[in-house]
Design a protein around this motif. Structure first.
Motif, PDB file in Angstrom:
ATOM      1  N   SER A 191      17.114  24.637  42.585  1.00 20.82           N
ATOM      2  CA  SER A 191      18.021  25.601  43.197  1.00 20.82           C
ATOM      3  C   SER A 191      19.247  25.724  42.294  1.00 20.82           C
ATOM      4  O   SER A 191      19.932  24.742  42.045  1.00 20.82           O
ATOM      5  N   TYR A 192      19.499  26.944  41.807  1.00 18.40           N
ATOM      6  CA  TYR A 192      20.625  27.188  40.911  1.00 18.40           C
ATOM      7  C   TYR A 192      21.734  27.909  41.661  1.00 18.40           C
ATOM      8  O   TYR A 192      21.473  28.873  42.371  1.00 18.40           O
ATOM      9  N   SER A 193      22.960  27.459  41.487  1.00 20.93           N
ATOM     10  CA  SER A 193      24.132  28.186  41.974  1.00 20.93           C
ATOM     11  C   SER A 193      24.979  28.519  40.753  1.00 20.93           C
ATOM     12  O   SER A 193      24.531  28.341  39.621  1.00 20.93           O
ATOM     13  N   ALA A 194      26.191  28.977  40.953  1.00 22.61           N
ATOM     14  CA  ALA A 194      27.027  29.391  39.827  1.00 22.61           C
ATOM     15  C   ALA A 194      27.246  28.251  38.830  1.00 22.61           C
ATOM     16  O   ALA A 194      27.157  28.451  37.623  1.00 22.61           O
ATOM     17  N   LEU A 195      27.540  27.062  39.321  1.00 22.57           N
ATOM     18  CA  LEU A 195      27.902  25.962  38.428  1.00 22.57           C
ATOM     19  C   LEU A 195      26.985  24.749  38.527  1.00 22.57           C
ATOM     20  O   LEU A 195      27.230  23.747  37.858  1.00 22.57           O
ATOM     21  N   ARG A 196      25.941  24.828  39.334  1.00 22.99           N
ATOM     22  CA  ARG A 196      25.154  23.631  39.612  1.00 22.99           C
ATOM     23  C   ARG A 196      23.673  23.959  39.701  1.00 22.99           C
ATOM     24  O   ARG A 196      23.289  25.033  40.133  1.00 22.99           O
ATOM     25  N   ALA A 211      30.823  36.645  39.452  1.00 24.60           N
ATOM     26  CA  ALA A 211      29.887  37.244  38.499  1.00 24.60           C
ATOM     27  C   ALA A 211      28.869  36.214  38.024  1.00 24.60           C
ATOM     28  O   ALA A 211      27.669  36.501  37.931  1.00 24.60           O
ATOM     29  N   LEU A 212      29.324  35.010  37.733  1.00 25.91           N
ATOM     30  CA  LEU A 212      28.427  33.943  37.308  1.00 25.91           C
ATOM     31  C   LEU A 212      27.421  33.614  38.402  1.00 25.91           C
ATOM     32  O   LEU A 212      26.231  33.432  38.133  1.00 25.91           O
ATOM     33  N   ALA A 213      27.877  33.566  39.651  1.00 22.88           N
ATOM     34  CA  ALA A 213      26.979  33.288  40.771  1.00 22.88           C
ATOM     35  C   ALA A 213      25.930  34.389  40.900  1.00 22.88           C
ATOM     36  O   ALA A 213      24.751  34.106  41.145  1.00 22.88           O
TER      37      ALA A 213
END
Length: 148
Positions: free
Chosen positions: A75-80, A58-60
């Motif tokens: 570039s954004y991913s779920a945690l980075r 869900a966060l991703a």
């Protein structure tokens, strides 16, 4: 580094709908565990695994995107979040997507060390004319290098 967004690439359609689907999968998994009478400790472990994996998905879905600003690309991913200033980018290329993907083409960023990174949502599913869009980004890259 400026805060004005030149382009932002995200998943098509409302991300909350996809996150809601992930929540339904979580609820279905918890219901399956409860209905099958799983003992307490294994049930807690299974619910925890479901919560972590579905929470990550869900966060991703809600957070993943590629943002182009006057100072570079993020570039954004779920945690980075990975950031490249224009002078750190060597090239942007449209490439064939991996075989296991449902995409045909993706856009990859090559940094000055030669490392390749696929940019999230800069692909043929989310961008109507991917080749023209990548040429536009190359123009922004050339302009960004000239300013730096």
């Amino acid at each position: 580094m400026g805060g004005d967004i030149i382009r932002e690439y995200r998943r098509r359609g409302p991300a909350w709908k996809a996150a809601a689907a992930v929540t339904l999968f979580f609820a279905a998994g918890v219901g399956e565990i409860l209905l099958n009478g799983v003992p307490l400790w294994p049930a807690v472990a299974l619910v925890t695994v479901l919560l972590l994996s579905n929470g990550y998905m869900a966060l991703a879905l809600l957070r993943a995107r590629t943002v182009v600003r006057p100072g570079g690309i993020t570039s954004y991913s779920a945690l980075r979040a990975r950031k490249w200033a224009w002078h750190d980018i060597q090239d942007l290329r449209v490439e064939n997507a991996p075989q296991e993907s449902s995409l045909r083409f993706i856009t990859c960023l090559y940094d000055t060390t030669g490392r390749r990174t696929a940019l999230p949502f800069v692909n043929d599913r989310c961008v109507t004319d991917l080749h023209a869009e990548t040429e536009f980004l190359r123009g922004v890259l050339a302009g960004g290098r000239g300013v730096a």
